[in-house]
Design a protein around this motif. Structure first.
Motif, short mmCIF file in Angstrom:
data_model
loop_
_atom_site.label_atom_id
_atom_site.label_comp_id
_atom_site.label_asym_id
_atom_site.label_seq_id
_atom_site.Cartn_x
_atom_site.Cartn_y
_atom_site.Cartn_z
N UNK A 27 0.89 -1.20 -0.10
CA UNK A 27 -0.14 -0.06 0.08
C UNK A 27 0.77 1.31 -0.11
N UNK A 28 0.14 2.46 0.12
CA UNK A 28 1.01 3.71 0.08
C UNK A 28 1.97 3.57 1.25
N UNK A 29 1.37 3.25 2.61
CA UNK A 29 1.92 3.50 3.65
C UNK A 29 2.67 2.17 4.11
N UNK B 185 -4.42 4.66 3.83
CA UNK B 185 -4.16 6.10 3.39
C UNK B 185 -5.33 6.74 2.85
N UNK B 186 -6.12 6.02 1.97
CA UNK B 186 -7.48 6.29 1.70
C UNK B 186 -8.45 5.32 1.99
N UNK C 16 -6.30 8.79 8.90
CA UNK C 16 -5.15 9.54 9.43
C UNK C 16 -4.60 10.49 8.57
N UNK C 17 -5.00 10.57 7.36
CA UNK C 17 -4.63 11.87 6.26
C UNK C 17 -5.39 13.03 6.61
N UNK D 90 -1.81 20.21 9.69
CA UNK D 90 -0.67 21.12 8.76
C UNK D 90 -1.52 22.41 8.48
N UNK D 91 -2.66 22.33 8.29
CA UNK D 91 -3.29 23.57 7.67
C UNK D 91 -3.71 24.64 8.67
#
Length: 257
Positions: free
Chosen positions: A8-10, A132-133, A155-156, A163-164
């Motif tokens: 996966x992405x993570x 991740x998604x 988590x994203x 972050x924002x």
């Protein structure tokens, strides 16, 4: 002996099946630049701890959503296992119909989940994979992949909030004891956690309304356990869905050859 690799992405999962059962599983952080030799050094030590070695394998199957990693994973199989791997999306026949406008765009993980779900559960299915998604995939009673929905992972979403917004801290995802937060951390945890429960329940209801037939809902993925007991919309949680799909695809392809 089969080595199944699910990337996966993570995280990347390496699982060993001896023909009867899964006997070992290990996870590694996904790094797209990791070479075949680097994988081999890491994996050889884990195999040795389990009393195994590269020479025992006669098969390898790879599912990856990170295209730039497939080259190195394929070389790992060729160079160290001495076998040509089956790669989802390349030389592996899934044995199901992909009924979307552009079948090549369907993620390997989503298709593998479809196979793993169909061989275990009867009827029409919704598979919710939380990583991740967060994906919601619809599998027809005959095993066909009918498409689905893709949303940001929990988590994203929490990381994006940190972050924002300059004054919001980075916090761990967990189920808060109460809905209304009395401090910033609990307020963030409650908003994201219960917001995702609302997302899951709302989308399931809309999917079922559009499908107009009974459907079984299956939860899987790295963070799916967070939602266990928090919603009645998910019928069952199945952590082995993906590797079951990989094993089934491997068997379908080897039986043909």
């Amino acid at each position: 002996m089969l080595l199944a690799i699910e990337q996966g992405n993570t995280n990347t999962l390496f699982a060993v099946h001896d023909g009867q059962a899964w006997i070992a599983q290990w996870r590694s952080a996904t790094h797209s630049t990791r070479t075949a030799d680097e994988y081999a050094v890491w994996l050889s030590q884990l195999l040795a701890m389990a009393g195994l070695q590269f020479g025992v394998f006669n098969g390898c199957i790879i599912s990856s959503v990170v295209p730039q990693s497939i080259f190195n994973l394929r070389n790992l199989s060729r160079r160290y296992l001495k076998v040509e791997p089956l790669v989802i999306g390349e030389n592996a026949d899934l044995g199901i119909e992909v009924r979307i406008d552009k079948p090549s765009e369907a993620g390997a993980d989503r298709l593998v989940n479809a196979v793993g779900a169909h061989v275990e559960y009867p009827g029409d299915l919704i598979v919710i994979d939380s990583g991740t998604a967060t994906t919601f995939d619809i599998i027809a009673a005959d095993g066909g992949f009918e498409g689905g929905l893709i949303a940001p992972g929990i988590n994203l979403s929490m990381e994006a909030l940190h972050q924002a917004a300059a004054k919001l801290p980075r916090v761990a995802i967990q189920k808060p004891q109460r809905i209304i937060g009395k401090d910033t951390v609990v307020a963030m945890q409650s908003g994201v956690f219960w917001g995702y429960i609302g997302l899951i329940e709302g989308l399931i209801a809309r999917i079922k309304g559009e499908w107009e037939r009974p459907m079984t809902v299956i939860g899987t993925g790295g963070v799916a356990s967070l939602f266990h007991g928090a919603t009645m919309a998910i019928d069952t949680f199945d952590s082995d869905l993906t590797i079951r799909g990989l094993l089934e695809i491997w068997r379908r392809n080897t039986s043909k050859s």
